[in-house]
Design a protein around this motif. Structure first.
Motif, PDB file in Angstrom:
ATOM      1  N   LYS A  74      -4.485  -8.894   4.208  1.00 15.27           N
ATOM      2  CA  LYS A  74      -3.723  -8.223   5.263  1.00 15.27           C
ATOM      3  C   LYS A  74      -4.000  -8.842   6.627  1.00 15.27           C
ATOM      4  N   GLN A  75      -5.273  -9.099   6.921  1.00 15.69           N
ATOM      5  CA  GLN A  75      -5.651  -9.673   8.215  1.00 15.69           C
ATOM      6  C   GLN A  75      -5.061 -11.066   8.389  1.00 15.69           C
ATOM      7  N   TYR A  76      -5.133 -11.867   7.329  1.00 12.93           N
ATOM      8  CA  TYR A  76      -4.693 -13.252   7.458  1.00 12.93           C
ATOM      9  C   TYR A  76      -3.174 -13.373   7.552  1.00 12.93           C
ATOM     10  N   ILE A  77      -2.422 -12.610   6.752  1.00 10.07           N
ATOM     11  CA  ILE A  77      -0.956 -12.747   6.836  1.00 10.07           C
ATOM     12  C   ILE A  77      -0.448 -12.231   8.176  1.00 10.07           C
ATOM     13  N   ASN A  78      -1.195 -11.306   8.798  1.00  7.22           N
ATOM     14  CA  ASN A  78      -0.813 -10.835  10.129  1.00  7.22           C
ATOM     15  C   ASN A  78      -1.073 -11.911  11.179  1.00  7.22           C
ATOM     16  N   GLU A  79      -2.094 -12.742  10.943  1.00 10.96           N
ATOM     17  CA  GLU A  79      -2.348 -13.879  11.838  1.00 10.96           C
ATOM     18  C   GLU A  79      -1.241 -14.932  11.694  1.00 10.96           C
ATOM     19  N   ILE A  80      -0.755 -15.109  10.469  1.00  8.96           N
ATOM     20  CA  ILE A  80       0.305 -16.090  10.210  1.00  8.96           C
ATOM     21  C   ILE A  80       1.616 -15.638  10.838  1.00  8.96           C
ATOM     22  N   ASP A  81       1.933 -14.348  10.694  1.00  7.58           N
ATOM     23  CA  ASP A  81       3.231 -13.823  11.136  1.00  7.58           C
ATOM     24  C   ASP A  81       3.032 -12.421  11.705  1.00  7.58           C
ATOM     25  N   LYS A  82       3.152 -12.310  13.005  1.00  4.47           N
ATOM     26  CA  LYS A  82       2.922 -11.034  13.694  1.00  4.47           C
ATOM     27  C   LYS A  82       3.971  -9.985  13.328  1.00  4.47           C
ATOM     28  N   GLU A  83       5.125 -10.434  12.816  1.00  2.00           N
ATOM     29  CA  GLU A  83       6.196  -9.506  12.472  1.00  2.00           C
ATOM     30  C   GLU A  83       5.964  -8.810  11.124  1.00  2.00           C
ATOM     31  N   ILE A  84       5.004  -9.309  10.357  1.00  2.00           N
ATOM     32  CA  ILE A  84       4.739  -8.754   9.031  1.00  2.00           C
ATOM     33  C   ILE A  84       3.918  -7.478   9.145  1.00  2.00           C
ATOM     34  N   GLU A  85       4.328  -6.469   8.412  1.00  2.00           N
ATOM     35  CA  GLU A  85       3.531  -5.243   8.319  1.00  2.00           C
ATOM     36  C   GLU A  85       2.908  -5.174   6.925  1.00  2.00           C
ATOM     37  N   GLY A  86       1.599  -5.361   6.859  1.00  4.47           N
ATOM     38  CA  GLY A  86       0.893  -5.295   5.581  1.00  4.47           C
ATOM     39  C   GLY A  86       0.452  -3.866   5.285  1.00  4.47           C
ATOM     40  N   ILE A  87       0.753  -3.363   4.095  1.00  3.30           N
ATOM     41  CA  ILE A  87       0.369  -2.013   3.701  1.00  3.30           C
ATOM     42  C   ILE A  87      -0.547  -2.114   2.484  1.00  3.30           C
ATOM     43  N   LEU A  88      -1.741  -1.572   2.592  1.00  9.10           N
ATOM     44  CA  LEU A  88      -2.744  -1.681   1.529  1.00  9.10           C
ATOM     45  C   LEU A  88      -2.603  -0.568   0.493  1.00  9.10           C
ATOM     46  N   TYR A  89      -2.712  -0.962  -0.774  1.00  8.71           N
ATOM     47  CA  TYR A  89      -2.758  -0.013  -1.891  1.00  8.71           C
ATOM     48  C   TYR A  89      -4.024  -0.376  -2.681  1.00  8.71           C
ATOM     49  N   ILE A  90      -5.127   0.221  -2.274  1.00 13.83           N
ATOM     50  CA  ILE A  90      -6.440  -0.189  -2.789  1.00 13.83           C
ATOM     51  C   ILE A  90      -6.695   0.392  -4.181  1.00 13.83           C
ATOM     52  N   ARG A  91      -7.004  -0.487  -5.104  1.00 12.38           N
ATOM     53  CA  ARG A  91      -7.468  -0.120  -6.444  1.00 12.38           C
ATOM     54  C   ARG A  91      -8.511  -1.150  -6.863  1.00 12.38           C
ATOM     55  N   GLU A  92      -9.739  -0.694  -7.128  1.00  6.32           N
ATOM     56  CA  GLU A  92     -10.839  -1.630  -7.389  1.00  6.32           C
ATOM     57  C   GLU A  92     -10.741  -2.289  -8.756  1.00  6.32           C
ATOM     58  N   LYS A  93     -10.139  -1.598  -9.729  1.00  2.00           N
ATOM     59  CA  LYS A  93      -9.984  -2.182 -11.063  1.00  2.00           C
ATOM     60  C   LYS A  93      -8.526  -2.546 -11.301  1.00  2.00           C
ATOM     61  N   ALA A  94      -8.332  -3.670 -11.992  1.00  2.32           N
ATOM     62  CA  ALA A  94      -6.973  -4.188 -12.207  1.00  2.32           C
ATOM     63  C   ALA A  94      -6.066  -3.167 -12.879  1.00  2.32           C
ATOM     64  N   ALA A  95      -6.572  -2.501 -13.913  1.00  2.00           N
ATOM     65  CA  ALA A  95      -5.748  -1.554 -14.674  1.00  2.00           C
ATOM     66  C   ALA A  95      -5.263  -0.389 -13.817  1.00  2.00           C
ATOM     67  N   GLU A  96      -6.001  -0.065 -12.754  1.00  2.00           N
ATOM     68  CA  GLU A  96      -5.643   1.068 -11.899  1.00  2.00           C
ATOM     69  C   GLU A  96      -4.465   0.764 -10.973  1.00  2.00           C
ATOM     70  N   ALA A  97      -4.071  -0.523 -10.887  1.00  2.00           N
ATOM     71  CA  ALA A  97      -2.965  -0.909 -10.008  1.00  2.00           C
ATOM     72  C   ALA A  97      -1.653  -0.268 -10.434  1.00  2.00           C
ATOM     73  N   LEU A  98      -1.543   0.081 -11.714  1.00  2.00           N
ATOM     74  CA  LEU A  98      -0.329   0.746 -12.205  1.00  2.00           C
ATOM     75  C   LEU A  98      -0.086   2.079 -11.505  1.00  2.00           C
ATOM     76  N   ASP A  99      -1.159   2.695 -11.012  1.00  2.00           N
ATOM     77  CA  ASP A  99      -1.037   4.003 -10.360  1.00  2.00           C
ATOM     78  C   ASP A  99      -0.195   3.939  -9.085  1.00  2.00           C
ATOM     79  N   VAL A 100      -0.139   2.749  -8.457  1.00  5.39           N
ATOM     80  CA  VAL A 100       0.480   2.670  -7.127  1.00  5.39           C
ATOM     81  C   VAL A 100       1.716   1.782  -7.063  1.00  5.39           C
ATOM     82  N   ILE A 101       2.068   1.110  -8.162  1.00  6.26           N
ATOM     83  CA  ILE A 101       3.154   0.133  -8.081  1.00  6.26           C
ATOM     84  C   ILE A 101       4.500   0.771  -7.727  1.00  6.26           C
ATOM     85  N   GLU A 102       4.805   1.949  -8.269  1.00  8.38           N
ATOM     86  CA  GLU A 102       6.112   2.566  -7.981  1.00  8.38           C
ATOM     87  C   GLU A 102       6.250   2.935  -6.519  1.00  8.38           C
ATOM     88  N   ILE A 103       5.204   3.537  -5.955  1.00  6.15           N
ATOM     89  CA  ILE A 103       5.286   3.932  -4.547  1.00  6.15           C
ATOM     90  C   ILE A 103       5.287   2.703  -3.654  1.00  6.15           C
TER      91      ILE A 103
END
Length: 428
Positions: A16-45
């Motif tokens: 998030k920090q780096y892509i904002n340095e590359i392009d100030k117009e980008i809005e990065g939104i974090l969906y934190i999941r520490e384990k790979a399998a848990e990423a399914l919980d947030v993909i739809e939203i």
């Protein structure tokens, strides 16, 4: 552009920090999941809130895509040469040896190149590249078993969950991080995909609607005129829902112009099916053809071609023809096909010349064979698939066999007796 970043905290915040340095117009939104399998919980939203998606690593990406079809432009930050070099540097700073170590996720070729490039002569290197068939915690066990067998002195992992688990247990583990060069590569990919997606969605889409009065007698003329004013309201409501422009031609034809993104979409297909049913309850049938084009003229021409397919079908099935003259349909069904209407393939034209069949018919048969995972047909099956008479289907199969592009695969005898049917295998 809103970019959703899915994955563990350490990589997510860095991306998030780096892509904002590359392009100030980008809005990065974090969906934190520490384990790979848990990423399914947030993909739809994430898809509902963002324009594009960055997965923090291949493990997170695969965990999602194995069980969910990601529709938004997306990519993942790989772990490559800079990730390995940085981890080696941290091992050296910890005054540890690089003679014996285990490493996961990265491809063996990348690892070998790095070892040669920075002149590291390790005696024992154990590598387990990423595989979707291996559970995340199996990687942790693999590292632990090697350490307990006294085969390694250090562990390198690309998984946050594995790193946290091994660190908690006190093992000498180091993280393969998402580095700035690799984040830049990933960002450039999704930016290109997003631009292409927007360009495609801004193409012109045209829907041609044709009303058919299947009662059709003069006695019904005035009552049908009254009903038609009712139909106009239903059609206008539909056009409003896709923010299109409506033009009425004659007594029974409508042309709707809209962006491709509004038309070429499963949600819109369902709206069209509902529209057909609503029209049918009022005593009419509704033929629909969808055309996509880079110009209004091309889109409209393709829409009329697609409408003809609809009107020729038994159940007024809906077809779409795109800017590359590829036809898809019937839309929304299990038997949906996709094939080119243009004879640009040399092999296709050779078959056409040998069989005297049109290139379109050959392309359609190829698409059907691919969909049903079989090239063996009897006459009735082919007739049903092509929506033609049994006699026409038999003639097609005979031409294919006579051209040595098909053979009698078997003979099938019906339970009631009678002449056995030939099962023909198509060889192209």
């Amino acid at each position: 552009m809103k970019v959703g970043i899915i994955g563990p905290s350490d990589s997510g915040h860095k991306i998030k920090q780096y892509i904002n340095e590359i392009d100030k117009e980008i809005e990065g939104i974090l969906y934190i999941r520490e384990k790979a399998a848990e990423a399914l919980d947030v993909i739809e939203i994430c898809e509902s809130e963002c324009d594009a998606i960055i997965f923090t690593g291949c493990g997170v990406s695969e965990a999602v895509k194995s069980k969910y079809e990601v529709k938004k432009p997306n990519s993942f930050v790989s772990r490559g040469g800079t990730s390995i070099t940085k981890a080696f540097w941290e091992i050296r700073n910890a005054n540890m040896s690089l003679e014996r170590f285990s490493i996961d996720v990265v491809e063996n070729e990348i690892l070998e190149d790095v070892l040669k490039e920075i002149n590291i002569n390790s005696k024992e290197v154990f590598s387990l590249p990423f595989s979707s068939k291996i559970d995340e915690m199996e990687y942790a066990k693999w590292h632990i078993d090697l350490f307990n067998d006294n085969k390694i002195d250090a562990m390198l992992t690309g998984f946050a969950g594995v790193y946290n688990e091994l660190k908690k247990e006190g093992y000498p583990v180091f993280r393969l991080e998402a580095t700035r060069p690799l984040i830049k590569v990933c960002y450039d990919k999704i930016k290109s995909k997003y631009a292409l997606n927007r360009a495609q969605h801004s193409q012109i889409g045209v829907e041609i609607l044709s009303l058919i009065d299947y009662k059709g007698s003069n006695d019904n003329y005035y009552s049908n005129m009254i009903k038609k004013s009712d139909l106009d309201k239903v059609i206008v409501e539909y056009v409003r829902s896709i923010q299109g422009s409506l033009f009425n031609f004659g007594r029974d034809e409508y042309i709707i112009f809209a962006h491709r993104g509004a038309i070429d979409d499963e949600i819109n297909y369902n709206k069209l099916f509902k529209l057909q049913k609503d029209i049918e309850t009022r005593g009419f049938s509704l033929g629909i053809g969808i055309g996509i084009g880079n110009t209004a003229y091309q889109a409209e021409a393709n829409g009329y071609k697609a409408l003809k397919r609809c009107l020729d079908s038994k159940d007024f099935e809906i077809y779409l023809i795109d800017e590359n003259d590829v036809i898809r349909g019937p839309l929304g069904g299990n038997n949906e096909l996709s094939y080119s209407l243009v004879a640009s393939d040399k092999y296709l034209m050779e078959i056409s010349e040998k069989t005297s069949l049109s290139c379109e018919s050959i392309a359609k048969i190829m698409a059907i064979s691919e969909t049903r995972q079989s090239k063996v047909y009897d006459t009735k099956e082919l007739a049903d698939y092509l929506d033609i008479s049994d006699r026409s289907a038999r003639r097609i199969l005979n031409k294919i066999v006579e051209a040595n592009l098909g053979r009698v695969y078997a003979k099938e005898t019906s339970k009631g007796g009678g002449r056995p049917k030939n099962l023909i295998e198509i060889l192209f």
